[in-house]
Design a protein around this motif. Structure first.
Motif, short mmCIF file in Angstrom:
data_model
loop_
_atom_site.label_atom_id
_atom_site.label_comp_id
_atom_site.label_asym_id
_atom_site.label_seq_id
_atom_site.Cartn_x
_atom_site.Cartn_y
_atom_site.Cartn_z
N SER A 7 1.13 8.51 -2.89
CA SER A 7 0.18 7.40 -3.09
C SER A 7 0.36 6.32 -2.04
CB SER A 7 0.37 6.81 -4.50
OG SER A 7 0.14 7.76 -5.49
N ILE A 8 1.61 6.03 -1.68
CA ILE A 8 1.89 5.02 -0.67
C ILE A 8 1.33 5.44 0.69
CG2 ILE A 8 3.80 4.08 0.72
CD1 ILE A 8 5.34 3.69 -1.88
N GLU A 114 -1.59 -5.30 3.30
CA GLU A 114 -2.22 -4.29 2.44
C GLU A 114 -1.18 -3.27 1.99
OE1 GLU A 114 -5.61 -2.40 4.12
OE2 GLU A 114 -6.95 -4.05 3.63
N VAL A 118 0.40 -2.48 -1.99
CA VAL A 118 0.63 -1.18 -2.63
C VAL A 118 2.08 -1.06 -3.07
CG1 VAL A 118 0.61 1.33 -2.30
CG2 VAL A 118 -1.23 -0.07 -1.35
N ALA A 141 -4.25 2.16 -4.41
CA ALA A 141 -3.94 2.87 -3.17
C ALA A 141 -5.18 3.62 -2.66
CB ALA A 141 -2.78 3.84 -3.39
N ALA A 184 4.74 -0.87 2.72
CA ALA A 184 4.79 -0.50 1.31
C ALA A 184 6.21 -0.08 0.91
CB ALA A 184 3.81 0.64 1.03
#
Length: 248
Positions: A7-8, A114, A118, A141, A184
């Protein structure tokens, strides 16, 4: 952990997909198309500055009550001042401003907070926060990844217009998004330290993007022409990015 890592990486994948647009441009971009690309890029950058950076900065500062605007104002001012100083240093070193490098630099700065956003959400998920589910973290994400597709094009297409090869333009676009998984990951590991700085980092990136948009992209897109191509392409880019930011 595997789901979190994948997801990251999603926002970085979105930027890379946008950077692929460099491969669809022929060897030479004519002046009219170049102005459309620049106007479109300017609209995307301004919309992203407002909805992706400035508004979240204010929202994350609501605990300051009527002074919730302060981190955004301070960050924007510092971001603009930093880009002005950077521009002057480039001019002193090269004898002229390097607009393409300022654009890449501004978009890269925008991608850092951004990525950190996340990281903050997934850190909260890992700590067992009752307000965060994997579905909501994944949605954030995914939203940033979709939003990053035009941003990858914002970097790679102007680089292609400057005469870089398709491969090099693609790599430049990809590298501009490489900071997102790094930001992130660091935020995920150091969330208690970095989270308090996020409103300032968001608005700092916004100030940098506003400076490049107004001082570099729009004047070059306008190019002393009286037609409305620049304004129309700017409006289309702005509206697309606004819709993506609000919906996603």
């Amino acid at each position: 952990m595997l789901r979190t890592v994948l997801s990251i990486l999603m926002p970085f994948v979105g930027t890379s997909l946008g950077a692929c647009s460099a491969f669809f441009i022929k060897n030479k971009i004519n002046q009219k198309i170049n102005r459309i690309i620049l106007g479109f890029s300017g609209g995307i950058m301004l919309a992203a500055s407002i909805w992706s950076l400035i508004l979240p900065s204010i929202e994350q500062s609501e605990h300051l009550n009527k002074m919730s605007f302060f981190p955004a104002v301070l960050g924007i001012c510092i971001g603009i001042a930093y880009l002005i100083l950077t521009d002057k240093l480039i001019k002193q070193a090269r004898g002229k401003s390097d607009k393409s490098k300022l654009l890449i630099f501004a978009v890269t700065l925008h991608n850092i907070p951004e990525g950190m956003a996340v990281g903050v959400v997934f850190s909260a998920l890992a700590s067992g926060s009752p307000n965060i589910t994997f579905a909501s973290a994944f949605a954030l994400a995914l939203g940033i990844a979709i939003q990053n597709i035009p941003e990858g094009a914002v970097v790679s297409l102007p680089a292609r217009a400057k005469g870089y090869s398709k491969t090099k333009s693609f790599i430049i676009g990809v590298l501009s998004g490489a900071v997102e998984p790094i930001g992130a990951g660091l935020t995920f590991l150091m969330s208690s330290t970095i989270t308090s700085l996020l409103p300032y980092l968001l608005s700092f990136a916004a100030g940098a993007m506003i400076y490049v948009t107004v001082n570099e992209i729009i004047p070059e897109a306008k190019d002393n022409k009286d037609d409305c191509i620049c304004a129309l392409s700017f409006a289309i880019g702005f509206l697309i990015m606004m819709i993506l930011d609000v919906v996603m």
